[in-house]
Scaffold this motif. Structure first.
Motif, PDB file in Angstrom:
ATOM      1  N   ILE A  64     -12.599  39.172-128.395  1.00 22.70           N
ATOM      2  CA  ILE A  64     -12.915  38.023-127.554  1.00 22.70           C
ATOM      3  C   ILE A  64     -14.090  38.407-126.652  1.00 22.70           C
ATOM      4  CG2 ILE A  64     -12.061  36.538-125.695  1.00 22.70           C
ATOM      5  CD1 ILE A  64      -9.256  36.898-126.844  1.00 22.70           C
ATOM      6  N   PRO A  65     -15.115  37.564-126.557  1.00 28.80           N
ATOM      7  CA  PRO A  65     -16.232  37.913-125.672  1.00 28.80           C
ATOM      8  C   PRO A  65     -15.812  37.835-124.207  1.00 28.80           C
ATOM      9  CG  PRO A  65     -16.514  35.701-126.541  1.00 28.80           C
ATOM     10  CD  PRO A  65     -15.336  36.290-127.254  1.00 28.80           C
ATOM     11  N   GLY A  66     -16.364  38.731-123.397  1.00 27.93           N
ATOM     12  CA  GLY A  66     -16.063  38.750-121.977  1.00 27.93           C
ATOM     13  C   GLY A  66     -17.317  39.016-121.171  1.00 27.93           C
ATOM     14  N   GLU A  67     -17.143  39.127-119.876  1.00 27.66           N
ATOM     15  CA  GLU A  67     -18.258  39.469-118.994  1.00 27.66           C
ATOM     16  C   GLU A  67     -17.715  40.336-117.870  1.00 27.66           C
ATOM     17  OE1 GLU A  67     -19.955  35.971-117.218  1.00 27.66           O
ATOM     18  OE2 GLU A  67     -18.087  35.372-116.242  1.00 27.66           O
ATOM     19  N   ALA A  68     -18.576  41.144-117.306  1.00 27.54           N
ATOM     20  CA  ALA A  68     -18.152  42.002-116.191  1.00 27.54           C
ATOM     21  C   ALA A  68     -19.366  42.585-115.502  1.00 27.54           C
ATOM     22  CB  ALA A  68     -17.237  43.130-116.670  1.00 27.54           C
ATOM     23  N   ALA A  69     -19.172  42.907-114.248  1.00 28.62           N
ATOM     24  CA  ALA A  69     -20.089  43.785-113.526  1.00 28.62           C
ATOM     25  C   ALA A  69     -19.262  44.929-112.969  1.00 28.62           C
ATOM     26  CB  ALA A  69     -20.800  43.033-112.403  1.00 28.62           C
ATOM     27  N   VAL A  70     -19.811  46.126-113.064  1.00 27.57           N
ATOM     28  CA  VAL A  70     -19.131  47.339-112.599  1.00 27.57           C
ATOM     29  C   VAL A  70     -20.111  48.122-111.737  1.00 27.57           C
ATOM     30  CG1 VAL A  70     -17.897  49.426-113.262  1.00 27.57           C
ATOM     31  CG2 VAL A  70     -17.853  47.423-114.772  1.00 27.57           C
ATOM     32  N   ALA A  71     -19.704  48.479-110.537  1.00 22.62           N
ATOM     33  CA  ALA A  71     -20.529  49.301-109.651  1.00 22.62           C
ATOM     34  C   ALA A  71     -19.757  50.561-109.281  1.00 22.62           C
ATOM     35  CB  ALA A  71     -20.908  48.520-108.392  1.00 22.62           C
ATOM     36  N   LEU A  72     -20.427  51.698-109.379  1.00 22.21           N
ATOM     37  CA  LEU A  72     -19.830  52.985-109.006  1.00 22.21           C
ATOM     38  C   LEU A  72     -20.733  53.685-108.007  1.00 22.21           C
ATOM     39  CD1 LEU A  72     -18.836  54.535-112.476  1.00 22.21           C
ATOM     40  CD2 LEU A  72     -17.401  53.160-110.973  1.00 22.21           C
ATOM     41  N   ILE A  73     -20.126  54.333-107.035  1.00 20.68           N
ATOM     42  CA  ILE A  73     -20.856  55.260-106.168  1.00 20.68           C
ATOM     43  C   ILE A  73     -20.455  56.667-106.565  1.00 20.68           C
ATOM     44  CG2 ILE A  73     -21.272  56.072-103.827  1.00 20.68           C
ATOM     45  CD1 ILE A  73     -20.614  53.317-102.779  1.00 20.68           C
ATOM     46  N   LEU A  74     -21.434  57.446-106.979  1.00 22.01           N
ATOM     47  CA  LEU A  74     -21.215  58.858-107.294  1.00 22.01           C
ATOM     48  C   LEU A  74     -21.593  59.692-106.092  1.00 22.01           C
ATOM     49  CD1 LEU A  74     -22.770  59.008-110.881  1.00 22.01           C
ATOM     50  CD2 LEU A  74     -20.426  58.425-110.226  1.00 22.01           C
ATOM     51  N   SER A  75     -20.828  60.714-105.802  1.00 24.10           N
ATOM     52  CA  SER A  75     -21.067  61.516-104.614  1.00 24.10           C
ATOM     53  C   SER A  75     -20.795  62.987-104.895  1.00 24.10           C
ATOM     54  CB  SER A  75     -20.183  61.030-103.462  1.00 24.10           C
ATOM     55  OG  SER A  75     -20.316  61.867-102.331  1.00 24.10           O
ATOM     56  N   ARG A  76     -21.624  63.845-104.314  1.00 19.88           N
ATOM     57  CA  ARG A  76     -21.375  65.293-104.391  1.00 19.88           C
ATOM     58  C   ARG A  76     -20.193  65.662-103.507  1.00 19.88           C
ATOM     59  NH1 ARG A  76     -25.353  69.165-105.531  1.00 19.88           N
ATOM     60  NH2 ARG A  76     -27.252  68.384-106.489  1.00 19.88           N
ATOM     61  N   ASP A  77     -20.183  65.115-102.280  1.00 19.98           N
ATOM     62  CA  ASP A  77     -19.121  65.413-101.325  1.00 19.98           C
ATOM     63  C   ASP A  77     -17.948  64.501-101.663  1.00 19.98           C
ATOM     64  OD1 ASP A  77     -17.646  66.301 -99.220  1.00 19.98           O
ATOM     65  OD2 ASP A  77     -18.739  65.150 -97.704  1.00 19.98           O
ATOM     66  N   SER A  78     -17.243  64.839-102.727  1.00 21.28           N
ATOM     67  CA  SER A  78     -16.287  63.900-103.302  1.00 21.28           C
ATOM     68  C   SER A  78     -14.882  64.012-102.720  1.00 21.28           C
ATOM     69  CB  SER A  78     -16.219  64.099-104.819  1.00 21.28           C
ATOM     70  OG  SER A  78     -15.899  65.440-105.128  1.00 21.28           O
TER      71      SER A  78
END
Length: 479
Positions: A186-200
């Protein structure tokens, strides 16, 4: 160097992060928001929860991206100097017409009302591998001293995309991932945002991504998984998009490197196929699974066992995860998400040798035919670690590529930006990482910074720049 996933934001068919973590019941597919036509075989889709069905095209792309960024940032201020890498398979294209397709990847429009407003950035476009390819570039930026990088992947539902999937005969209202009857998604849609950090701190750790290209069979997919084979995952998030032959390639590659008792799952079942956002969505869900206790319905499957006998996930929580992706174009990617840093094979362990070149395929686009012919003469003496195609404007389909207002299947693949690096890779017998960056001259500075970061990280880069638009193109081969 360890990289943590500091924060995640989502705009999906199952909602944002809070909605997904608190859900006891999953959203069902919705009816198509546009009129069906004589080709329509799948009349349902999975739009992002809360998205107005009257919003389309670039406005929808922008709205979807802003929803994910707001969810990710949570009201905290982020400097516009913080690097942002954008990924998308189709951008804001609502219809595949020359002008609309040419402007579909304009990030100045996309990033309006965000901390990065006014910036022109290249868009990483590699079909459903786009998000993981962007994550690869983010890792290179962090290897060069950046403490924080934001990655955004977004693709919208549109009549054009739906019609193209119908032409490729890959849609089904009843998906059954990794089952003998799986005839599509089934077709879908999405937006995904990630913050990558060294000081995790206590944040889940990222391994990879590792990128390659499949020159035939599942060699490329097996290659990227070999780089993560030192990880002992408790869950594998794959694609399972069908048809059964493709599912079998995926299961064979997974079975070669990971224990057969490790369950497999896919976001396609409850989120739809989210195109360029799909790989990053898998990473985000892998992270969220570690923040839950008990059942995690967003990763539950509608069966118990895959066709190879591997268990299908019933909703595993708190699991170290390997993410697997193989796009239609042959681009392969894999990454790991775990509670602590995991070992993975170094790229220096790979043999530096050319593979067997693939036979030339018929091409409808005159521009692509010229690129394919030139590629045979431009292969470098030593295989690079990374092939980057910089595309100022997407390839438009020639008039003869349409019948009755519908694109032919071969033309659909040709106009996808990620097709070009794979075309060159096949001409060279190259099975390494191959990425396309879409953006006109305004995005050159940002693209150059990404390539410089790769070079400074010890990655041997081969860059091919395709300038101009329409039938008027000039190719610079920096090989």
């Amino acid at each position: 160097m360890t990289i943590g996933i500091f924060s995640v934001g989502l705009a999906t068919a199952q909602g944002d992060v809070a909605k997904i973590l608190s859900a006891s019941k999953l959203q069902i597919p919705a009816a198509l928001p546009w009129q069906s036509n004589r080709w329509t075989s799948c009349e349902v889709c999975r739009p992002a929860l809360g998205m107005d069905s009257n919003i389309s095209g670039m406005q929808r792309w922008q709205r979807l991206a802003r929803m994910a960024l707001e969810d990710c940032l949570g009201g905290q201020w982020v400097s516009p100097e913080t690097p942002l890498i954008v990924a998308s398979s189709n951008g804001g294209a609502d219809v595949v017409e020359v002008e609309g397709w040419r402007d579909a990847f304009d990030t100045q429009s996309l990033l309006r009302d965000t901390p990065w407003a006014g910036q022109s950035l290249p868009v990483v476009s590699g079909s459903c591998a786009s998000g993981l390819q962007a994550l690869y570039l983010a890792e290179k930026l962090m290897a060069n001293g950046h403490d924080k990088v934001v990655v955004l992947a977004a693709d919208i539902l549109s009549p054009a995309s739906h019609d193209n999937f119908e032409a490729l005969r890959v849609l089904s209202a009843r998906p059954a991932p990794w089952q003998p009857v799986n005839d599509g998604f089934i077709p879908g849609e999405a937006a995904v945002a990630l913050i990558l950090s060294r000081d995790s701190g206590e944040a889940p750790q990222l391994s990879g991504p590792i990128l390659r290209h499949d020159l035939g069979g599942n060699g490329g997919l097996s290659g990227v998984l070999a780089g993560l084979s030192l990880i002992a995952p408790e869950l594998i998030i794959g694609l399972g998009s069908g048809p059964p032959e493709t599912d079998e390639l995926e299961l064979n590659a997974i079975g070669k490197h990971f224990d057969g008792a490790v369950p497999v799952t896919t976001p396609l079942l409850h989120f739809g196929h989210t195109n360029g956002a799909s790989g990053l969505l898998s990473v985000a869900l892998g992270m969220l699974a570690q923040r839950t206790s008990g059942w995690f319905p967003s990763l539950s499957m509608n069966g118990k066992v895959a066709s190879d006998g591997r268990p299908l996930s019933s909703g595993v929580a708190k699991a170290d995860t390997v993410i697997v992706c193989r796009s239609l174009s042959g681009a392969c990617a894999a990454a790991g998400v775990s509670k602590k840093s995991q070992p993975h094979a170094s790229r220096q362990t790979e043999e530096k040798a050319w593979g067997t070149t693939e036979a030339a395929i018929p091409l409808m686009s005159r521009v692509l035919r010229q690129i394919a012919e030139a590629a045979l003469q431009k292969r470098p003496a030593i295989p690079p670690d990374l092939l980057v195609v910089r595309l100022e404007s997407p390839i438009s389909p020639p008039p003869e590529a349409q019948i009755g207002g519908r694109l032919l299947p071969s033309a659909i693949l040709e106009i996808t930006p990620g097709f070009i690096p794979q075309l060159i890779a096949r001409s060279w017998g190259y099975s390494g990482a191959a990425i396309c960056l879409v953006g006109d001259g305004r995005a050159d500075a940002a693209a150059n910074r990404l390539l410089q970061a790769c070079g400074d990280a010890g990655v041997m880069v081969c860059s091919v720049k395709i300038r101009g638009s329409g039938e008027r193109r000039h190719v610079d081969w920096n090989t």
